[in-house]
Design a protein around this motif. Structure first.
Motif, mmCIF file in Angstrom:
data_model
loop_
_atom_site.group_PDB
_atom_site.id
_atom_site.type_symbol
_atom_site.label_atom_id
_atom_site.label_comp_id
_atom_site.label_asym_id
_atom_site.label_seq_id
_atom_site.Cartn_x
_atom_site.Cartn_y
_atom_site.Cartn_z
ATOM 1 N N UNK A 54 0.387 -1.071 0.470
ATOM 2 C CA UNK A 54 -0.657 -0.164 0.015
ATOM 3 C C UNK A 54 0.408 1.219 0.172
ATOM 4 N N UNK A 55 2.073 1.050 1.116
ATOM 5 C CA UNK A 55 2.602 2.329 0.764
ATOM 6 C C UNK A 55 3.823 2.724 -0.060
ATOM 7 N N UNK A 56 3.841 1.415 -0.820
ATOM 8 C CA UNK A 56 4.602 1.219 -1.940
ATOM 9 C C UNK A 56 3.874 2.439 -3.831
ATOM 10 N N UNK A 57 2.508 1.808 -3.762
ATOM 11 C CA UNK A 57 1.300 2.376 -4.594
ATOM 12 C C UNK A 57 1.426 3.767 -3.977
ATOM 13 N N UNK A 58 1.201 4.140 -2.493
ATOM 14 C CA UNK A 58 0.803 5.754 -2.358
ATOM 15 C C UNK A 58 2.482 6.435 -2.768
ATOM 16 N N UNK A 62 2.223 9.167 -5.280
ATOM 17 C CA UNK A 62 3.435 10.535 -5.347
ATOM 18 C C UNK A 62 3.796 10.986 -6.837
ATOM 19 N N UNK A 63 4.839 10.116 -7.089
ATOM 20 C CA UNK A 63 5.967 10.359 -7.538
ATOM 21 C C UNK A 63 4.760 10.611 -9.510
ATOM 22 N N UNK A 64 4.196 10.403 -9.692
ATOM 23 C CA UNK A 64 3.628 10.255 -11.142
ATOM 24 C C UNK A 64 2.765 11.831 -10.438
ATOM 25 N N UNK A 65 1.823 11.773 -9.916
ATOM 26 C CA UNK A 65 1.514 13.424 -10.216
ATOM 27 C C UNK A 65 2.702 14.482 -9.503
ATOM 28 N N UNK A 66 3.291 14.353 -9.049
ATOM 29 C CA UNK A 66 4.949 15.429 -9.042
ATOM 30 C C UNK A 66 4.691 15.172 -10.431
#
Length: 265
Positions: A54-58, A62-66
């Motif tokens: 779950x943490x990895x997905x989050x 975040x990386x994609x949005x950034x």
């Protein structure tokens, strides 16, 4: 033993303990009980894995949005109407610096830019290392006037990047340095016969002359810079330490507020 290992040991202990209870209350070879034990163990393993996944997905989200935000900013900064792209380019470079493959990251960003920004991005990305190499090997005279040193650097930038891209990346920076050099020269001339208000007007005229359209809505940092400039212009009148202290307090109160000025005293 770290927290994860302790948690794993506890879960496995519980699973094994429950298995022993089941085995003691059933006949040997009972497939139903064996399946129940297996399910408990599998559930324990999945529960241990779930948080990290779950943490990895989050983190991936975040990386994609950034990255998408950087691409949007870069598209705006590289547009024909833009006057300053240096901050957006630095942000993209810093983002890709933290990725596993920096060059692939930079290339991916370029591929998602619209025309003609993607071509401009590729040109700049190709030429910046050449410029850095030129500047690194360029002899510098530390005793030469600031304006003279800036002129040498500016010429190299224009030669390698071309006039438009050199101005897009470094125009604001060069304008600011030119303004500071002109202001320093004015202050060093010690215009004691000129009232402070007139000195301030002269500084504002220099700012308009060199910065022009690069001036934007003042930020807290800009306000503090304004205070430093006003202090430098006012200090010219100080004839002794007490007068200097009085001038400093007055300028701080004017530009930073009475409370802040008192705290700095």
């Amino acid at each position: 033993m770290n927290k994860n290992h302790k948690t794993a040991a506890l879960v496995c202990t519980l699973a094994v303990g429950m298995g022993l209870v089941l085995s003691q209350s059933s006949t040997p070879g009972d497939e139903g009980n064996s399946a129940a034990i297996a399910n408990l163990k599998n559930a324990a393993i999945q529960n241990l894995r779930a948080p990290s996944e779950h943490t990895s997905t989050e983190a991936a989200n975040r990386t994609y949005e950034e990255k998408q935000s950087l691409i949007f900013d870069l598209a705006q900064a590289l547009s024909p109407s833009s006057r300053d792209a240096l901050d957006a380019i630095k942000a993209a470079q810093n983002f890709c610096q933290n990725q596993s493959d920096k060059n692939a990251c930079l290339q991916s960003i370029g591929q998602q830019l619209p025309e003609p920004q993607n071509k401009r991005w590729d040109d700049i990305r190709t030429k910046l290392p050449q410029l850095n190499a030129r500047l690194a090997n360029m002899p510098q005279n530390a005793h030469a006037p600031l304006a003279e040193r800036l002129a040498v650097i500016s010429q190299a930038r224009h030669t390698i990047l071309g006039e438009d891209d050199a101005k897009l990346l470094f125009g604001k920076e060069e304008a600011l340095i030119s303004y500071q050099a002109a202001l320093n020269q004015f202050i060093q001339s010690k215009p004691v016969d000129m009232p402070l208000a007139q000195r301030m007007q002269h500084a504002d005229a220099l700012k308009k002359q060199f910065l022009g359209d690069y001036q934007s809505t003042p930020t807290p940092q800009d306000n503090y810079q304004k205070y430093l400039e006003a202090l430098a212009l006012a200090k010219i009148d100080a004839k002794n330490d007490q007068e200097l202290a009085d001038i400093r307090l007055r300028i701080r109160t004017t530009y930073l507020g009475a409370e802040h000025a008192k705290a700095m005293a």
